[in-house]
Scaffold this motif. Structure first.
Motif, PDB file in Angstrom:
ATOM      1  N   UNK A 322       3.222   7.361   1.523  1.00 19.99           N
ATOM      2  CA  UNK A 322       4.156   8.370   1.138  1.00 19.99           C
ATOM      3  C   UNK A 322       3.545   8.838  -0.459  1.00 19.99           C
ATOM      4  N   UNK A 323       3.238  10.017  -0.798  1.00 19.75           N
ATOM      5  CA  UNK A 323       2.648  10.264  -2.163  1.00 19.75           C
ATOM      6  C   UNK A 323       3.637   9.752  -3.149  1.00 19.75           C
ATOM      7  N   UNK A 328       2.707   2.204  -5.789  1.00 15.07           N
ATOM      8  CA  UNK A 328       2.427   0.795  -5.223  1.00 15.07           C
ATOM      9  C   UNK A 328       1.558   0.515  -4.086  1.00 15.07           C
ATOM     10  N   UNK A 329       0.615   1.584  -4.290  1.00 14.38           N
ATOM     11  CA  UNK A 329      -0.609   1.676  -3.169  1.00 14.38           C
ATOM     12  C   UNK A 329      -1.263   0.158  -3.372  1.00 14.38           C
ATOM     13  N   UNK A 457       3.790   0.008   5.213  1.00 15.92           N
ATOM     14  CA  UNK A 457       3.487   1.088   5.904  1.00 15.92           C
ATOM     15  C   UNK A 457       2.155   1.960   5.503  1.00 15.92           C
ATOM     16  N   UNK A 458       1.209   1.288   6.302  1.00 18.57           N
ATOM     17  CA  UNK A 458      -0.003   1.864   5.807  1.00 18.57           C
ATOM     18  C   UNK A 458      -1.125   2.111   7.196  1.00 18.57           C
ATOM     19  N   UNK A 559      -3.428   3.499  13.598  1.00 15.31           N
ATOM     20  CA  UNK A 559      -1.886   3.736  13.792  1.00 15.31           C
ATOM     21  C   UNK A 559      -1.536   4.069  12.533  1.00 15.31           C
ATOM     22  N   UNK A 560      -0.945   5.454  12.249  1.00 10.94           N
ATOM     23  CA  UNK A 560      -0.302   6.012  10.964  1.00 10.94           C
ATOM     24  C   UNK A 560       0.984   6.154  10.957  1.00 10.94           C
ATOM     25  N   UNK A 561       1.764   5.921   9.619  1.00 10.12           N
ATOM     26  CA  UNK A 561       3.056   6.407   9.807  1.00 10.12           C
ATOM     27  C   UNK A 561       3.474   7.915  10.056  1.00 10.12           C
TER      28      UNK A 561
END
Length: 561
Positions: A322-323, A328-329, A457-458, A559-561
């Motif tokens: 999420x942008x 936190x990336x 979640x990545x 697999x993506x959120x």
């Protein structure tokens, strides 16, 4: 009495027994009526309701009468903690992102994510189970259909009944401000098989039992049990009870002044004309109270006391795709890599295993001011490893991030081995992630030794496929071998397809290999970056490639959120 008549009665009884109308056990128990929680199954509920409308006993359907809960007495703190940790239930924490200010990264304001309606409860996973639905530390619920059968008359041991049925839903609310817990409950979808039953009285009482200290279970006298007629429940279908807990003195074995309370709903129906009274009990749930003074979030938020539902392990959720969570990336990618591929992390160690992932062993918080030596050892070992592993790297604007966190008992030193990971990340990401973790500890009341999982979640790669640039020899469509798509992470909602080498303008379909029929096309006209719904199988293959000039190419599936 004539001899013929005396012989006639046993013949009639034998007829009823043989024809399945009743068994000796049913005949004896049925005259008293009964109370039931119906199985959480739509077909069974419909069948039981139909029996009730016909005046028959639900026991004929094989549903057992409810058994009342028993008080079990006090337990030790170790036993209560062990019971909580034995639960396999988890919940995901949805926290808003930190905010960038002139003071640096500051946490969002604390906000309860409560279960707000009975409909939300009933749609929650496990809301009708034997443990209920714990949405998070502060919201629990349970919902079930209750049925009472009231005997009207019996002939030769065969009884006919009137019935009352309704949906009972309880929602429990904890607190991050006080040692107080409240239960809100509703009575909905009331059904009676005879109008006279609208005058029957139904009492709802939430029963509590202290488990650790005598003051753990104190019903608020201002919210007593509620008794209304069925007709009154139809007009006012809700009630509330509140429970308080006295904080015991702090001791070496209980420094956070913990208390535990079991509670469960007790529903009693009374029908005076039939001289009928029946009580049924719902499931037990546990509340943990504490007065931990270190629940603090920078810069000035204090949460001195709390009440939580602790029979579910929290998942510290890091939604870096999420942008608004971009800060936190870097840290999140490190934590995910450490859990997914521990042997590829630094320092290298054969057989390295790093805990924390959902489904794996959890992490456990270490309150650093209570364990300064152990925390200092974690920091020292991490610092030494970073200086050794990154001695030749330019560390300008970077800091050494560690996972598991130094504030856990699985940190670099306290895990007892080298089952940890270090990576250089930007100061900004390291600072933001540290503040966010500390804030979450306070918001979710993660006490010393409390277990939790970490989920980042990545995008997660789940397949790699090599395809020819045209159908294989002897094939009309197939251009690759079979590949598998499975083990989708729980947070994923889509699949993303990427071409990582070969002609990047290639287009292709995905088909399913059916050994006993015609192969089905699952996805049409995919290209680099395509996003699709999630489909799983061990027998997919790439088909009908285009725009390749005959060159082979490789596809990765995420697999993506």
């Amino acid at each position: 009495m004539s001899r013929v008549y005396k012989h006639f009665i046993p013949v009639i009884l034998l007829f009823f027994l043989a024809s399945g109308f009743m068994t000796p056990l049913q005949a004896q128990a049925a005259t008293n009526g009964g109370g039931y929680w119906l199985p959480y199954d739509k077909d069974k509920i419909e069948k039981a309701t139909e029996l009730m409308k016909q005046g028959k006993s639900i026991g004929e359907f094989g549903i057992k009468q409810d058994q009342l809960q028993k008080k079990e007495g006090f337990q030790t703190l170790e036993e209560l903690r062990r019971q909580a940790q034995q639960s396999k239930a988890t919940y995901k924490v949805d926290m808003r992102p930190p905010l960038k200010t002139t003071q640096g990264w500051v946490p969002p304001e604390f906000d309860y994510d409560h279960i707000l309606t009975s409909e939300e409860c009933q749609q929650g996973p496990g809301s009708g189970s034997e443990s209920g639905f714990i949405k998070n530390r502060y919201s629990f619920c349970w919902s079930h259909v209750a049925t009472y059968e009231i005997p009207v008359k019996c002939y030769l041991g065969v009884c006919f009944y009137e019935g009352v049925q309704f949906q009972f839903t309880e929602i429990g609310y904890g607190s991050n401000q006080s040692r107080k817990m409240r239960v809100f409950y509703t009575i909905e979808d009331i059904l009676v098989t005879d109008p006279s039953l609208n005058g029957a009285k139904l009492e709802v009482n939430i029963v509590c039992e202290a488990k650790l200290n005598p003051g753990d279970c104190k019903p608020d006298p201002d919210t007593p049990p509620t008794e209304r007629t069925i007709a009154q429940w139809k007009n006012t279908n809700f009630g509330t009870e509140i429970f308080l807990s006295d904080a015991p003195p702090a001791t070496d074995s209980n420094p956070d002044r913990l208390g535990y309370m079991d509670f469960w709903p007790e529903l009693t129906i009374k029908h005076a004309p039939r001289k009928f009274t029946k009580t049924i009990d719902g499931i037990k749930q546990t509340v943990r109270f504490d007065s931990a003074s270190y629940m603090f979030a920078f810069p000035d938020q204090h949460f001195w006391q709390g009440a939580v539902f602790n029979k579910a392990t929290p998942i510290f959720n890091v939604p870096i795709t999420k942008p608004e969570f971009s800060m936190l990336s870097e840290a999140g990618q490190h934590w995910k890599s450490a859990m997914d591929n521990p042997e590829q992390t630094k320092p290298q160690m054969i057989g390295k295993q790093i805990p924390g992932a959902v489904g794996d062993a959890p992490l456990k918080r270490m309150y650093t001011k209570r364990h300064p030596e152990e925390y200092a050892q974690n920091r020292a070992k991490t610092r030494s490893a970073c200086n050794r592993e990154f001695k030749d790297d330019d560390r300008t604007g970077k800091q050494c991030d560690e996972y598991p966190f130094a504030s856990t008992w699985q940190g670099s030193s306290t895990n007892g081995s080298d089952n940890f990971s270090i990576r250089l990340i930007s100061e900004e990401s390291n600072s933001a992630s540290g503040n966010w973790l500390g804030t979450w500890y306070a918001y979710d009341r993660i006490l010393d030794y409390d277990p939790f999982h970490v989920e980042v979640e990545a995008p997660e790669k789940i397949a790699t496929i090599r395809s020819e640039g045209e159908p294989q020899e002897g094939q009309d469509n197939r251009s690759s071998d079979n590949f598998s798509i499975k083990n989708i992470p729980s947070y994923a909602t889509k699949l993303q397809w990427k071409i990582i080498d070969g002609p990047t303008d290639a287009r292709f379909d995905i088909m399913h290999d059916d050994s006993f029929g015609i192969d089905e096309t699952i996805f049409y006209d995919l290209h680099d970056g395509s996003v699709t719904e999630i489909e799983t199988s061990d027998e997919f293959y790439i088909a009908r490639p285009k725009n390749t000039d005959g060159e082979s190419f490789t596809v990765e599936v995420y697999a993506i959120p």
